[in-house]
Design a protein around this motif. Structure first.
Motif, PDB file in Angstrom:
ATOM      1  N   LEU A 167      65.647  41.958  72.060  1.00  0.00           N
ATOM      2  CA  LEU A 167      66.397  41.372  73.171  1.00  0.00           C
ATOM      3  C   LEU A 167      67.811  40.983  72.723  1.00  0.00           C
ATOM      4  N   VAL A 168      67.894  40.320  71.577  1.00  0.00           N
ATOM      5  CA  VAL A 168      69.213  39.903  71.074  1.00  0.00           C
ATOM      6  C   VAL A 168      70.057  41.145  70.787  1.00  0.00           C
ATOM      7  N   HIS A 169      69.437  42.148  70.220  1.00  0.00           N
ATOM      8  CA  HIS A 169      70.129  43.393  69.897  1.00  0.00           C
ATOM      9  C   HIS A 169      70.679  44.040  71.166  1.00  0.00           C
ATOM     10  N   ASP A 170      69.829  44.129  72.195  1.00  0.00           N
ATOM     11  CA  ASP A 170      70.255  44.750  73.461  1.00  0.00           C
ATOM     12  C   ASP A 170      71.345  43.927  74.149  1.00  0.00           C
ATOM     13  N   LEU A 171      71.203  42.611  74.089  1.00  0.00           N
ATOM     14  CA  LEU A 171      72.224  41.756  74.713  1.00  0.00           C
ATOM     15  C   LEU A 171      73.580  41.983  74.045  1.00  0.00           C
ATOM     16  N   LEU A 172      73.555  42.083  72.712  1.00  0.00           N
ATOM     17  CA  LEU A 172      74.818  42.295  71.992  1.00  0.00           C
ATOM     18  C   LEU A 172      75.393  43.686  72.295  1.00  0.00           C
ATOM     19  N   ASP A 173      74.505  44.678  72.382  1.00  0.00           N
ATOM     20  CA  ASP A 173      74.945  46.045  72.721  1.00  0.00           C
ATOM     21  C   ASP A 173      75.621  46.067  74.085  1.00  0.00           C
ATOM     22  N   LEU A 174      74.980  45.400  75.036  1.00  0.00           N
ATOM     23  CA  LEU A 174      75.494  45.383  76.404  1.00  0.00           C
ATOM     24  C   LEU A 174      76.862  44.693  76.455  1.00  0.00           C
ATOM     25  N   ARG A 175      76.970  43.576  75.760  1.00  0.00           N
ATOM     26  CA  ARG A 175      78.241  42.835  75.752  1.00  0.00           C
ATOM     27  C   ARG A 175      79.347  43.696  75.142  1.00  0.00           C
ATOM     28  N   ARG A 176      79.000  44.347  74.038  1.00  0.00           N
ATOM     29  CA  ARG A 176      79.971  45.192  73.343  1.00  0.00           C
ATOM     30  C   ARG A 176      80.442  46.315  74.274  1.00  0.00           C
ATOM     31  N   LEU A 177      79.494  46.946  74.982  1.00  0.00           N
ATOM     32  CA  LEU A 177      79.849  48.071  75.846  1.00  0.00           C
ATOM     33  C   LEU A 177      80.625  47.625  77.075  1.00  0.00           C
ATOM     34  N   GLU A 178      80.284  46.435  77.570  1.00  0.00           N
ATOM     35  CA  GLU A 178      80.954  45.958  78.781  1.00  0.00           C
ATOM     36  C   GLU A 178      82.371  45.508  78.505  1.00  0.00           C
ATOM     37  N   ARG A 180      84.357  46.382  75.930  1.00  0.00           N
ATOM     38  CA  ARG A 180      85.212  47.206  75.087  1.00  0.00           C
ATOM     39  C   ARG A 180      86.381  47.771  75.883  1.00  0.00           C
ATOM     40  N   GLY A 181      87.521  47.769  75.253  1.00  0.00           N
ATOM     41  CA  GLY A 181      88.711  48.362  75.867  1.00  0.00           C
ATOM     42  C   GLY A 181      88.646  49.873  75.709  1.00  0.00           C
ATOM     43  N   PRO A 182      89.784  50.540  75.499  1.00  0.00           N
ATOM     44  CA  PRO A 182      89.768  51.997  75.345  1.00  0.00           C
ATOM     45  C   PRO A 182      88.907  52.389  74.139  1.00  0.00           C
ATOM     46  N   ILE A 183      88.097  53.428  74.306  1.00  0.00           N
ATOM     47  CA  ILE A 183      87.199  53.802  73.214  1.00  0.00           C
ATOM     48  C   ILE A 183      87.914  54.697  72.209  1.00  0.00           C
ATOM     49  N   ALA A 223      83.720  65.029  71.434  1.00  0.00           N
ATOM     50  CA  ALA A 223      84.494  63.861  71.018  1.00  0.00           C
ATOM     51  C   ALA A 223      83.901  62.645  71.706  1.00  0.00           C
ATOM     52  N   GLY A 224      83.202  61.817  70.959  1.00  0.00           N
ATOM     53  CA  GLY A 224      82.556  60.663  71.583  1.00  0.00           C
ATOM     54  C   GLY A 224      82.440  59.522  70.597  1.00  0.00           C
ATOM     55  N   VAL A 225      81.528  58.616  70.885  1.00  0.00           N
ATOM     56  CA  VAL A 225      81.274  57.495  69.986  1.00  0.00           C
ATOM     57  C   VAL A 225      79.822  57.659  69.549  1.00  0.00           C
ATOM     58  N   GLU A 226      79.638  57.990  68.269  1.00  0.00           N
ATOM     59  CA  GLU A 226      78.308  58.369  67.797  1.00  0.00           C
ATOM     60  C   GLU A 226      77.234  57.316  68.122  1.00  0.00           C
ATOM     61  N   GLY A 227      77.535  56.054  67.786  1.00  0.00           N
ATOM     62  CA  GLY A 227      76.548  54.978  68.002  1.00  0.00           C
ATOM     63  C   GLY A 227      76.153  54.887  69.466  1.00  0.00           C
ATOM     64  N   ASP A 228      77.120  55.019  70.353  1.00  0.00           N
ATOM     65  CA  ASP A 228      76.823  54.891  71.790  1.00  0.00           C
ATOM     66  C   ASP A 228      76.009  56.072  72.283  1.00  0.00           C
ATOM     67  N   LEU A 229      76.335  57.267  71.781  1.00  0.00           N
ATOM     68  CA  LEU A 229      75.586  58.451  72.208  1.00  0.00           C
ATOM     69  C   LEU A 229      74.142  58.364  71.723  1.00  0.00           C
ATOM     70  N   GLU A 230      73.954  57.795  70.518  1.00  0.00           N
ATOM     71  CA  GLU A 230      72.589  57.610  69.998  1.00  0.00           C
ATOM     72  C   GLU A 230      71.808  56.668  70.903  1.00  0.00           C
ATOM     73  N   VAL A 231      72.471  55.583  71.309  1.00  0.00           N
ATOM     74  CA  VAL A 231      71.806  54.598  72.180  1.00  0.00           C
ATOM     75  C   VAL A 231      71.379  55.249  73.488  1.00  0.00           C
ATOM     76  N   VAL A 232      72.248  56.100  74.057  1.00  0.00           N
ATOM     77  CA  VAL A 232      71.948  56.766  75.333  1.00  0.00           C
ATOM     78  C   VAL A 232      70.687  57.614  75.181  1.00  0.00           C
ATOM     79  N   VAL A 233      70.691  58.495  74.180  1.00  0.00           N
ATOM     80  CA  VAL A 233      69.555  59.418  74.026  1.00  0.00           C
ATOM     81  C   VAL A 233      68.286  58.630  73.664  1.00  0.00           C
ATOM     82  N   ARG A 234      68.435  57.657  72.738  1.00  0.00           N
ATOM     83  CA  ARG A 234      67.257  56.910  72.287  1.00  0.00           C
ATOM     84  C   ARG A 234      66.603  56.167  73.456  1.00  0.00           C
TER      85      ARG A 234
END
Ligand code: ADP
Length: 348
Positions: A167-178, A180-183, A223-234
């Motif tokens: 839960l803490v991990h997902d909350l932090l992921d969500l905050r980071r994604l929400e 974030r400025g230009p990627i 051309a993307g953000v590896e960590g974010d693409l992993e989260v999407v597929v996972r």
């Protein structure tokens, strides 16, 4: 008052960026601009001669009366015609000026933020309470020297701690994604990424007797953000396994395609033969903490944030996500990501 004076006053009121209404001290309407007509939801062609014709909200009429009597300016917030308005009423010599600002969007964002804090605290409370209770039970069991129960309680303690961590991990992921400025894009081999992320779920799929398959070209440079693409597929693959049934299948396809304008895009499609989603629930599944079946989601370690995280990550990359589902039949999630950004990659 001369006709020229009246017309200049109307022009002045019209030029104000906020909604503006000017009234005489005996309640006649002297001028109203277009923004005020819209904010006050005055239908075209409606009679607009007096204050009560245009200020239909009782609190507004009251405020105009109070300001006229006391001479002191006043600010109030009202909900009117599905909008939240901040209204300032003040005297301008012997006339009453009403300025209106639309605060609907700010109010909505504020409300969302408040709901989020309430929901997040509520979600965190469950595993925290579980950990406290289990820790107490453990101390009793140890004190009473019941070694056979220790192992069981330690295991449950571990499960609750894992739930809290997720839960803490997902909350932090969500905050980071929400927030974030230009990627910053980096070259990613999407085909390798998809195969790797799916492979990491094979054991879990095996345990639940679900067959996993992947179809992808040898290499897809993106051309993307590896960590974010992993989260999407996972997250999509994890859900496809979780909300499946023994003997079911999950198929992940990665394709290079074109959008309607002929621009290159990549498609990631995750198809499962699981329980499906009721059409009435579909519009809500991307909301934070929304679960179709809360008990099942919690039981399988879901946080209710997975799809919300996926949608943010996809949209940050300029893409879109679509879901197609039939109850008791299965679900297909399709992610489309514009691939043209890769062309401007410096090394190309
Ligand atoms: P969770 O952590 O609960 O899985 P998600 O945000 O990932 O949260 O998903 C929200 C809800 O959407 C889930 O609780 C589940 O009810 C439903 N859902 C998501 N993916 C699927 C799927 N592939 N098949 C059926 N239901 C799904």
């Amino acid at each position: 008052m001369s006709a020229r004076h009246r017309s200049r006053r109307r022009e002045l009121v019209e030029s104000i960026a906020q909604g503006a209404v000017l009234l005489s001290d005996d309640g006649q309407l002297l001028a109203i601009n277009t923004a005020a007509r819209e904010l006050l939801a005055i239908p075209p062609g409606a009679r607009t001669r007096t204050a009560t014709d245009v200020l239909t909200h009782p609190a507004l009429i009251g405020a105009v009366g109070d300001v006229r009597d006391a001479g002191e300016p006043m600010t109030l917030v009202i909900d009117h015609a599905e909008a939240r308005l901040r209204v300032n009423v003040s005297m301008l010599r012997d006339e009453v000026l009403v300025l209106i600002v639309d605060r609907t969007e700010e109010h909505r964002v504020e409300q969302l933020r408040r709901d989020f804090v309430v929901n997040a605290s509520h979600e965190l409370k469950t595993p925290v309470t579980g950990i406290q209770t289990l820790a107490e039970a453990l101390s009793v069991v140890v004190a009473q020297d019941e070694p056979e129960r220790v192992a069981e309680l330690v295991e449950r303690l571990g499960d609750e701690a894992a739930r809290l961590a997720a839960l803490v991990h997902d909350l932090l992921d969500l905050r980071r994604l929400e927030e974030r400025g230009p990627i910053e894009r980096e070259p990613v081999d999407l085909a390798e990424l998809v195969r790797r992320v799916v492979a990491a779920q094979v054991n879990r799929a095996d345990e639940l007797a679900i067959e996993l398959s992947v179809e992808a070209p040898v290499e897809v440079e993106f051309a993307g953000v590896e960590g974010d693409l992993e989260v999407v597929v996972r997250n999509l693959v994890r859900n496809a396994i979780t909300y499946n049934r023994p003997g079911g299948t999950v198929h992940v396809a990665l394709r290079e395609a074109q959008d309607e304008e002929g621009e290159p895009e990549v498609e990631i499609v995750v198809v499962d033969t699981g329980m499906g989603i009721d059409p009435a629930e579909l519009p809500r599944i991307f909301e934070r903490f929304y679960r179709v079946d809360p008990a099942r989601s919690r039981h399988t370690g879901g946080t209710g944030l997975g799809l919300s995280i996926v949608r943010h990550a996809v949209e940050n990359l300029g893409g879109s996500i679509e879901v197609d589902s039939r109850l008791d039949d299965g679900t297909t999630f399709t992610v489309r990501l514009p691939a043209s950004a890769y062309r401007s990659w410096p090394s190309q």
